[in-house]
Design an enzyme around this catalytic site. Structure first.
Site: not given
Ligand code: FPP
Length: 241
Positions: A2-3, A50
């Site tokens: 997250d983040g 998501n």
């Molecule tokens: C949450 O951060 C993260 C995600 C929804 C996606 C995570 C995916 C990856 C790191 C890369 C792709 C996956 C793989 C397995 C290679 P957020 O976007 O909700 O962050 P925020 O809360 O700061 O907006």
């Protein structure tokens, strides 16, 4: 993981940039976990919620997943890592599913750490799915509802969860939540019944091997009682003993 979005925003970049940098962190954390002898590591990559993100963001996330699996396959195999996917595989686009399935197959014979990606995953969805499968088995006469309340009922129900592929490592020991959020967010609810939680302000794109080691060290210093009491503790006064 997250983040990513907030991390990117603070640097004047797009959310997608945050995901790209976040994906770049996975390799070192996976290697660290494997080197520490951790038996199962689950990374929450994409939740059932998501799916409602903008198409452009979704496209990048799926590309990153494919890229990671294609690029890291050899290294994961060398490390003896087994790969599993937890979630609604049938919702993935055919090209993503193809890459995922072939990676899972290629690493299926390995006996080292089990790396799971929770993809299109929601814990409530997993539990409801398990309940339906169990009910279907009851209708087919393979199972009886009463079995659920017998001594091994919980273990039986657990065998219907997606995490059953993790075998006896299915019970979560430690949940690490990055980015300062203090929520469970529908992640491994059943499996985390006795898990320890570790919260860090660090956003996923900055979460490196040292951050991971720190979390594991803190976990190691905690006392886990599983609802029981410390066996060395005096429970009652002398007069009651
Ligand atoms: C949450 O951060 C993260 C995600 C929804 C996606 C995570 C995916 C990856 C790191 C890369 C792709 C996956 C793989 C397995 C290679 P957020 O976007 O909700 O962050 P925020 O809360 O700061 O907006």
């Amino acid at each position: 993981m997250d983040g990513n979005g907030r991390w990117a925003k603070r640097r004047g970049k797009t959310r997608v940039w945050g995901h790209i940098r976040g994906a770049g962190r996975i390799k070192s954390v996976v290697r660290e976990a494997s080197d520490l002898g951790i038996r199962a590591l689950t990374l929450f990559a994409f939740s059932t919620e998501n799916w409602s993100r903008p198409d452009a963001e979704l496209t990048v996330l799926w590309k990153l997943l494919k890229k990671f699996l294609i690029r890291e396959l050899e290294a994961l195999d060398r490390e003896g890592v087994r790969l599993v996917i937890l979630g609604e595989m049938d919702r993935l686009a055919p090209d993503v599913r193809g890459v995922v399935e072939s990676a899972v197959k290629r690493l299926s014979g390995n006996s080292g750490m089990c790396l799971s990606f929770a993809v299109s995953y929601g814990s409530r969805r997993e539990i409801v799915h398990a309940a339906k499968q169990f009910a279907d088995d009851c209708v087919r006469g393979v199972r009886k509802a009463d079995e659920l309340v017998e001594a091994k009922g919980e273990a039986l129900f657990q065998s219907y969860l997606w995490t059953s592929v993790l075998g006896d490592a299915a019970d979560t020991d430690l949940v690490i939540r990055t980015s300062g959020e203090r929520r469970v967010s529908n992640f491994l609810l059943w499996q985390s019944a006795y898990a320890e939680y570790y919260f860090t302000e660090t956003c996923w794109p900055d979460f490196d091997a040292e951050c991971f080691r720190k979390a594991v060290r803190e976990y190691g210093a905690r006392e886990r009682r599983f609802g029981m009491v410390d066996s060395t503790e005096r429970v009652a006064g002398d007069s009651q003993a």
